[in-house]
Motif scaffolding. Structure first.
Motif, PDB file in Angstrom:
ATOM      1  N   SER A 482      -5.412 -12.780  12.425  1.00  0.00           N
ATOM      2  CA  SER A 482      -5.215 -11.926  11.265  1.00  0.00           C
ATOM      3  C   SER A 482      -5.425 -12.713   9.981  1.00  0.00           C
ATOM      4  CB  SER A 482      -3.796 -11.339  11.289  1.00  0.00           C
ATOM      5  OG  SER A 482      -3.511 -10.661  10.097  1.00  0.00           O
ATOM      6  N   ALA A 483      -5.970 -12.041   8.973  1.00  0.00           N
ATOM      7  CA  ALA A 483      -6.109 -12.652   7.653  1.00  0.00           C
ATOM      8  C   ALA A 483      -4.931 -12.308   6.751  1.00  0.00           C
ATOM      9  CB  ALA A 483      -7.412 -12.198   6.988  1.00  0.00           C
ATOM     10  N   CYS A 484      -4.227 -11.206   7.070  1.00  0.00           N
ATOM     11  CA  CYS A 484      -3.161 -10.740   6.182  1.00  0.00           C
ATOM     12  C   CYS A 484      -1.763 -11.001   6.732  1.00  0.00           C
ATOM     13  CB  CYS A 484      -3.337  -9.255   5.874  1.00  0.00           C
ATOM     14  SG  CYS A 484      -3.098  -8.165   7.299  1.00  0.00           S
ATOM     15  N   GLY A 485      -1.663 -11.528   7.956  1.00  0.00           N
ATOM     16  CA  GLY A 485      -0.347 -11.859   8.487  1.00  0.00           C
ATOM     17  C   GLY A 485       0.200 -10.813   9.430  1.00  0.00           C
ATOM     18  N   LYS A 486       1.491 -10.931   9.748  1.00  0.00           N
ATOM     19  CA  LYS A 486       2.110 -10.184  10.830  1.00  0.00           C
ATOM     20  C   LYS A 486       2.343  -8.707  10.524  1.00  0.00           C
ATOM     21  CE  LYS A 486       5.318 -12.036  13.312  1.00  0.00           C
ATOM     22  NZ  LYS A 486       6.551 -12.693  13.802  1.00  0.00           N
ATOM     23  N   TYR A 487       2.479  -8.348   9.264  1.00  0.00           N
ATOM     24  CA  TYR A 487       2.997  -7.014   8.965  1.00  0.00           C
ATOM     25  C   TYR A 487       1.974  -6.063   8.351  1.00  0.00           C
ATOM     26  CZ  TYR A 487       7.119  -9.887   9.609  1.00  0.00           C
ATOM     27  OH  TYR A 487       8.038 -10.757  10.133  1.00  0.00           O
ATOM     28  N   GLY A 488       0.743  -6.512   8.180  1.00  0.00           N
ATOM     29  CA  GLY A 488      -0.287  -5.662   7.601  1.00  0.00           C
ATOM     30  C   GLY A 488      -1.428  -5.420   8.576  1.00  0.00           C
ATOM     31  N   GLN A 489      -2.494  -4.815   8.063  1.00  0.00           N
ATOM     32  CA  GLN A 489      -3.703  -4.573   8.852  1.00  0.00           C
ATOM     33  C   GLN A 489      -4.913  -5.003   8.027  1.00  0.00           C
ATOM     34  OE1 GLN A 489      -3.937  -3.682  11.924  1.00  0.00           O
ATOM     35  NE2 GLN A 489      -2.030  -2.646  12.459  1.00  0.00           N
ATOM     36  N   ASP A 490      -5.734  -5.887   8.598  1.00  0.00           N
ATOM     37  CA  ASP A 490      -6.942  -6.331   7.912  1.00  0.00           C
ATOM     38  C   ASP A 490      -7.966  -5.210   7.852  1.00  0.00           C
ATOM     39  OD1 ASP A 490      -6.214  -9.172   7.655  1.00  0.00           O
ATOM     40  OD2 ASP A 490      -6.301  -9.137   9.843  1.00  0.00           O
ATOM     41  N   SER A 491      -8.736  -5.169   6.768  1.00  0.00           N
ATOM     42  CA  SER A 491      -9.801  -4.184   6.664  1.00  0.00           C
ATOM     43  C   SER A 491     -10.827  -4.400   7.771  1.00  0.00           C
ATOM     44  CB  SER A 491     -10.477  -4.274   5.295  1.00  0.00           C
ATOM     45  OG  SER A 491      -9.590  -3.841   4.285  1.00  0.00           O
ATOM     46  N   TYR A 492     -11.526  -3.334   8.130  1.00  0.00           N
ATOM     47  CA  TYR A 492     -12.463  -3.383   9.254  1.00  0.00           C
ATOM     48  C   TYR A 492     -13.563  -4.415   9.008  1.00  0.00           C
ATOM     49  CZ  TYR A 492     -14.976  -1.595  13.297  1.00  0.00           C
ATOM     50  OH  TYR A 492     -15.570  -1.475  14.528  1.00  0.00           O
ATOM     51  N   GLY A 493     -13.602  -5.442   9.849  1.00  0.00           N
ATOM     52  CA  GLY A 493     -14.665  -6.441   9.777  1.00  0.00           C
ATOM     53  C   GLY A 493     -14.668  -7.263   8.514  1.00  0.00           C
ATOM     54  N   VAL A 494     -13.522  -7.320   7.792  1.00  0.00           N
ATOM     55  CA  VAL A 494     -13.499  -8.068   6.531  1.00  0.00           C
ATOM     56  C   VAL A 494     -14.007  -9.488   6.765  1.00  0.00           C
ATOM     57  CG1 VAL A 494     -11.091  -8.806   6.800  1.00  0.00           C
ATOM     58  CG2 VAL A 494     -12.082  -8.608   4.506  1.00  0.00           C
ATOM     59  N   SER A 495     -14.791  -9.983   5.835  1.00  0.00           N
ATOM     60  CA  SER A 495     -15.560 -11.209   6.055  1.00  0.00           C
ATOM     61  C   SER A 495     -14.692 -12.418   6.384  1.00  0.00           C
ATOM     62  CB  SER A 495     -16.422 -11.497   4.824  1.00  0.00           C
ATOM     63  OG  SER A 495     -17.332 -10.436   4.604  1.00  0.00           O
ATOM     64  N   THR A 496     -13.464 -12.458   5.872  1.00  0.00           N
ATOM     65  CA  THR A 496     -12.598 -13.611   6.134  1.00  0.00           C
ATOM     66  C   THR A 496     -12.250 -13.746   7.619  1.00  0.00           C
ATOM     67  OG1 THR A 496     -10.742 -12.197   5.498  1.00  0.00           O
ATOM     68  CG2 THR A 496     -11.553 -13.754   3.849  1.00  0.00           C
ATOM     69  N   LEU A 497     -12.367 -12.654   8.399  1.00  0.00           N
ATOM     70  CA  LEU A 497     -12.054 -12.735   9.822  1.00  0.00           C
ATOM     71  C   LEU A 497     -13.059 -13.596  10.581  1.00  0.00           C
ATOM     72  CD1 LEU A 497     -10.968  -9.059  10.593  1.00  0.00           C
ATOM     73  CD2 LEU A 497      -9.494 -11.078  10.452  1.00  0.00           C
ATOM     74  N   ALA A 498     -14.189 -13.885   9.966  1.00  0.00           N
ATOM     75  CA  ALA A 498     -15.190 -14.742  10.613  1.00  0.00           C
ATOM     76  C   ALA A 498     -14.807 -16.221  10.536  1.00  0.00           C
ATOM     77  CB  ALA A 498     -16.552 -14.531   9.970  1.00  0.00           C
ATOM     78  N   GLU A 499     -13.803 -16.548   9.711  1.00  0.00           N
ATOM     79  CA  GLU A 499     -13.360 -17.940   9.598  1.00  0.00           C
ATOM     80  C   GLU A 499     -12.607 -18.360  10.856  1.00  0.00           C
ATOM     81  OE1 GLU A 499     -14.059 -20.073   7.235  1.00  0.00           O
ATOM     82  OE2 GLU A 499     -15.161 -18.588   6.049  1.00  0.00           O
ATOM     83  N   PRO A 500     -12.637 -19.649  11.216  1.00  0.00           N
ATOM     84  CA  PRO A 500     -11.878 -20.102  12.390  1.00  0.00           C
ATOM     85  C   PRO A 500     -10.389 -19.751  12.301  1.00  0.00           C
ATOM     86  CG  PRO A 500     -13.357 -21.832  11.617  1.00  0.00           C
ATOM     87  CD  PRO A 500     -13.402 -20.741  10.590  1.00  0.00           C
ATOM     88  N   VAL A 501      -9.835 -19.864  11.079  1.00  0.00           N
ATOM     89  CA  VAL A 501      -8.443 -19.468  10.831  1.00  0.00           C
ATOM     90  C   VAL A 501      -8.455 -18.534   9.622  1.00  0.00           C
ATOM     91  CG1 VAL A 501      -6.073 -20.241  10.427  1.00  0.00           C
ATOM     92  CG2 VAL A 501      -7.666 -21.718  11.684  1.00  0.00           C
ATOM     93  N   PRO A 502      -8.570 -17.223   9.838  1.00  0.00           N
ATOM     94  CA  PRO A 502      -8.672 -16.282   8.710  1.00  0.00           C
ATOM     95  C   PRO A 502      -7.533 -16.392   7.717  1.00  0.00           C
ATOM     96  CG  PRO A 502      -9.188 -15.187  10.777  1.00  0.00           C
ATOM     97  CD  PRO A 502      -8.672 -16.534  11.137  1.00  0.00           C
ATOM     98  N   LEU A 503      -6.345 -16.741   8.201  1.00  0.00           N
ATOM     99  CA  LEU A 503      -5.181 -16.863   7.337  1.00  0.00           C
ATOM    100  C   LEU A 503      -5.387 -17.915   6.250  1.00  0.00           C
ATOM    101  CD1 LEU A 503      -2.375 -15.409   7.472  1.00  0.00           C
ATOM    102  CD2 LEU A 503      -1.504 -17.454   8.605  1.00  0.00           C
ATOM    103  N   LEU A 504      -6.229 -18.902   6.526  1.00  0.00           N
ATOM    104  CA  LEU A 504      -6.467 -20.001   5.577  1.00  0.00           C
ATOM    105  C   LEU A 504      -7.842 -19.894   4.913  1.00  0.00           C
ATOM    106  CD1 LEU A 504      -5.045 -23.050   7.580  1.00  0.00           C
ATOM    107  CD2 LEU A 504      -3.867 -21.600   5.924  1.00  0.00           C
ATOM    108  N   ALA A 505      -8.383 -18.689   4.804  1.00  0.00           N
ATOM    109  CA  ALA A 505      -9.710 -18.513   4.209  1.00  0.00           C
ATOM    110  C   ALA A 505      -9.758 -19.006   2.765  1.00  0.00           C
ATOM    111  CB  ALA A 505     -10.120 -17.043   4.267  1.00  0.00           C
TER     112      ALA A 505
END
Length: 552
Positions: A482-505
């Motif tokens: 996840s890029a936004c953490g435990k309590y949210g929902q990332d947007s569909y295919g948001v580019s940061t999800l392509a990072e090895p660790v999206p949380l630290l984009a």
């Protein structure tokens, strides 16, 4: 009304099997199809066949005329050196990035509209239905403005390639007239609980089995076949209910195609506490039974990969190559943040076939009028059904859960190594890698302990170990899922999800910034606090295993 009636019939059938089935209603931001007219006005005049996208803004009443700018795959990198403000962009349908993310990026870059060229077979007239909402599930005040505010039209690959040929000789102008409607409305989705016997020590735990019921017409493989497989699994397991150790909930998601995973997101939001405590795994069944497939594909989180592969070895054997991959956020994967182990599988196409279809991973016919019964191979559908029936039955019945965390630990270490390699580290993020090293030893003990418990007659020890499996998953899954953490929902295919660790984009933003500038100083504090999020989760994971170890 017809959709609700069909959902009610599905509930009646599930109830006849012995499940507790009902319609879950929820309000969501939805969209209806409008009409579209598209024509090239320069350097020649030609009307093109098109389909309007959903979750778009309408054009002005008289339509909109603009130069067309080719942005290739439609990622941020494809806009470099191009001024698309107030213009219409041409992008290819693909997962690089996903289509909703292409629309979001186009909107961010100031485009007035987007023209989507189909994937699939070269020079074919097939035109796809596409939804462009981007925001996953219902929007919040923070994500409301991330919903693309532009119009969108789909065209065939053949017409898209013809436009590109025109562009080689100079500027191309197009005129689009598109109607659209977005509104909040109430949808319903069938939910069916198959309860394990109350005498089972883990009867409160449950496996989530899902597929979506809304489709682009006719939608036979996407997702009528998946729904049929779910119904068959429910029938078979209900007949064997007395042997189940844990319960199973069958979720037929609505709002998948247009409202962007609205149904599965609402289920997470409305059952969050119950899922957090007792959900064993999330299984998504979509696009099964496809004709002419030549491989069996498993996409799974690391913890369930060994189990998934073992089930495939039994159901598929050596009939086809079994191809495995790490599960990404697509379809209805709304459970990464909360930390539920997930897996999906189906017969699929080899890389060379997908490449020949320009990235069409689930068939050239996907989201078109050609997704008909002729696309289904009965033998393939039977094989997919066999795989999923075995998987759900075993997961709901085994004494000791099959998740093993060594692969997750290795995946975490590899991802953080890639994320930090060659980058400045203002927040001492290397503390995370040191913490992961200590966690490795605890996980090695836990996996060995689980292996030793398998087949044990000590039901109490098995239950405590199973509960630890769930607690551990909650702490380790969201870190890289996840890029936004435990309590949210990332947007569909948001580019940061392509990072090895999206949380630290934001580490990329820091490394691109002036090291002495204000942005770098602000990002340093942000990264330090993100480090706390990760190290705290790792510490909690170690604590879960220490408590279990002390008790045994």
């Amino acid at each position: 009304m017809r959709a609700k009636k069909l959902s009610s019939i599905r509930c009646i059938r599930l109830n006849s099997y012995g499940l507790e089935a009902y319609l879950q209603e929820f309000e969501t931001y939805d969209s209806d199809l409008g009409e579209s007219h598209l024509e090239i006005v320069s350097p020649e005049r030609r009307v093109l066949k098109s389909l309007p996208c959903t979750h778009i803004e309408p054009t002005p009443e008289g339509g909109y005329t603009s130069e067309l700018i080719d942005v290739g795959a439609g990622s941020f990198a494809d806009y470099e050196g191009k001024d698309v403000r107030g213009k219409i962009v041409l992008a290819e349908v693909s997962y690089a990035p996903s289509t909703p993310e292409k629309a979001r990026i186009a909107s961010v870059m100031g485009a007035a509209g987007i023209l989507l060229m189909n994937w699939g077979r070269e020079n074919e007239p097939d035109i796809p239905w596409r939804g462009l909402k981007a925001v996953w599930g219902n929007p919040t005040p923070e994500t409301w403005n991330e919903i693309p505010r532009l119009f969108g039209v789909s065209i065939s690959r053949g017409d898209g390639m013809a436009i590109r040929e025109l562009m080689k000789n100079g500027k191309v102008e197009v005129h689009a007239k598109v109607s659209a409607k977005r509104e909040w409305r109430t949808l319903s989705q069938p939910i069916g609980w198959l309860r394990a016997p109350e005498t089972s020590p883990d009867h409160e735990q449950f496996v989530i089995v899902s597929g979506h019921i809304d489709s682009w017409f006719p939608g036979v493989t996407d997702n009528i076949t998946g729904d049929a497989v779910m119904m068959e699994i429910a029938r078979v397991l209900a007949a064997d209910r007395a042997k189940l150790r844990r319960s199973v909930v069958f979720c037929f998601w609505n709002g998948h195609e247009v409202a962007e995973a609205a149904g599965s997101t609402y289920f997470v939001d409305s059952h969050w506490e119950q899922i957090n405590r007792n959900a064993v795994a999330y299984l998504n069944i979509d696009s099964v039974g496809m004709k002419d497939t030549n491989e069996f594909h498993i996409d799974s989180c690391p913890e369930l990969m060994g189990f998934s592969k073992a089930v495939a070895d039994g159901a598929i054997g050596t009939a086809l190559p079994i191809v495995t991959g790490n599960l990404d956020r697509f379809g209805d994967q709304s459970f990464f943040g909360i930390g539920v182990n997930s897996s999906t599988a189906r017969h699929g196409f080899s890389k060379d076939i997908v490449q020949s279809l320009h990235g069409a991973t689930i068939g050239w016919y996907n989201h078109t009028e050609h997704d008909t019964i002729e696309i289904v191979d009965e033998a393939v559908l039977e094989s997919d059904t066999d795989y999923w029936t075995r998987f759900v039955h075993d997961l709901a019945s085994v004494d000791v859960l099959p998740q093993r965390f060594g692969p997750r630990s290795a995946d975490l270490r590899e991802r953080f190594a890639r994320m930090l390699e060659g980058r400045r580290d203002p927040a001492e993020l290397d503390r995370i890698t040191k913490a992961l090293g200590a966690l490795d030893r605890d996980i090695a003990w836990f996996d060995s302990y689980l292996d030793g418990l398998a087949g044990s007659a000590d039901a109490d020890k098995a239950s405590r170990a199973n509960y630890a499996v769930l607690r551990l998953s909650r702490q380790l899954t969201f870190i890289t899922g996840s890029a936004c953490g435990k309590y949210g929902q990332d947007s569909y295919g948001v580019s940061t999800l392509a990072e090895p660790v999206p949380l630290l984009a934001s580490l990329n933003e820091f490394n691109a910034a002036d090291p002495d500038g204000l942005e770098a100083k602000l990002l340093t504090t942000k990264l330090i606090r993100l480090r706390h999020t990760v190290t705290d989760a790792i510490a909690l994971a170690s604590g879960i295993l220490a408590d279990l170890r002390a008790g045994v």
